[in-house]
Design a protein around this motif. Structure first.
Motif, PDB file in Angstrom:
ATOM      1  N   GLN A  77       0.867  -1.175   0.000  1.00  0.00           N
ATOM      2  CA  GLN A  77       0.000   0.000   0.000  1.00  0.00           C
ATOM      3  C   GLN A  77       0.901   1.222   0.000  1.00  0.00           C
ATOM      4  OE1 GLN A  77      -2.165  -0.707   3.533  1.00  0.00           O
ATOM      5  NE2 GLN A  77      -3.520  -2.203   2.588  1.00  0.00           N
ATOM      6  N   GLN A  78       1.070   1.799  -1.175  1.00  0.00           N
ATOM      7  CA  GLN A  78       1.928   2.969  -1.318  1.00  0.00           C
ATOM      8  C   GLN A  78       1.043   4.191  -1.484  1.00  0.00           C
ATOM      9  OE1 GLN A  78       4.018   1.668  -4.780  1.00  0.00           O
ATOM     10  NE2 GLN A  78       5.841   1.174  -3.598  1.00  0.00           N
ATOM     11  N   ALA A  79       0.855   4.902  -0.408  1.00  0.00           N
ATOM     12  CA  ALA A  79       0.004   6.087  -0.467  1.00  0.00           C
ATOM     13  C   ALA A  79       0.741   7.258  -1.112  1.00  0.00           C
ATOM     14  CB  ALA A  79      -0.463   6.466   0.935  1.00  0.00           C
ATOM     15  N   GLN A  80       1.953   7.496  -0.686  1.00  0.00           N
ATOM     16  CA  GLN A  80       2.717   8.604  -1.246  1.00  0.00           C
ATOM     17  C   GLN A  80       3.716   8.045  -2.257  1.00  0.00           C
ATOM     18  OE1 GLN A  80       2.936   7.568   1.914  1.00  0.00           O
ATOM     19  NE2 GLN A  80       5.055   7.243   2.428  1.00  0.00           N
ATOM     20  N   GLY A  81       4.281   8.927  -3.023  1.00  0.00           N
ATOM     21  CA  GLY A  81       5.276   8.510  -4.002  1.00  0.00           C
ATOM     22  C   GLY A  81       4.820   8.834  -5.407  1.00  0.00           C
TER      23      GLY A  81
END
Length: 111
Positions: A77-81
């Motif tokens: 779960q990559q919210a930012q980037g």
């Protein structure tokens, strides 16, 4: 200067990748050791060494494949980037399967 700090989930994913790749790369020295042992024995002992080699290599290959498949199917779960980071992680997740395929193709060409 911006420091690159990995969050805990990405860090665990990275260590999972490293363990999986090292497991796949351990196939080569083990197979070479077993081949050397098999060539140094004679007669009936070669049957025992061959059976040991087949059982050990098959279990190592199954564990390597399971580990690579588990790493490829990991949910992150990559919210930012940025989109580049998401693409890099998506490519990086297939590294263990590629190293396993490369190792198996090398061993198939050698034997």
């Amino acid at each position: 200067m911006k420091a690159f700090i990995l969050d805990d989930e990405i860090n665990q994913f990275h260590w999972t990748m490293l363990k999986s790749v090292l497991l796949a790369l351990s196939i080569l020295p083990i197979s070479q050791g077993i081949l050397l042992l098999w060539q140094s024995t004679e007669g009936g002992s070669q049957i025992m060494v061959g059976f040991f080699a087949v059982s050990m290599m098959s279990s190592l290959l199954v564990l390597s494949f399971w580990s690579a498949l588990n790493a490829a199917a990991a949910e992150l779960q990559q919210a930012q980037g940025s989109a580049l980071e998401h693409t890099a992680v998506n490519i990086y997740r297939y590294l263990p399967m590629l190293s396993l395929a490369a190792m198996l193709s090398y061993l198939a060409s050698q034997f």
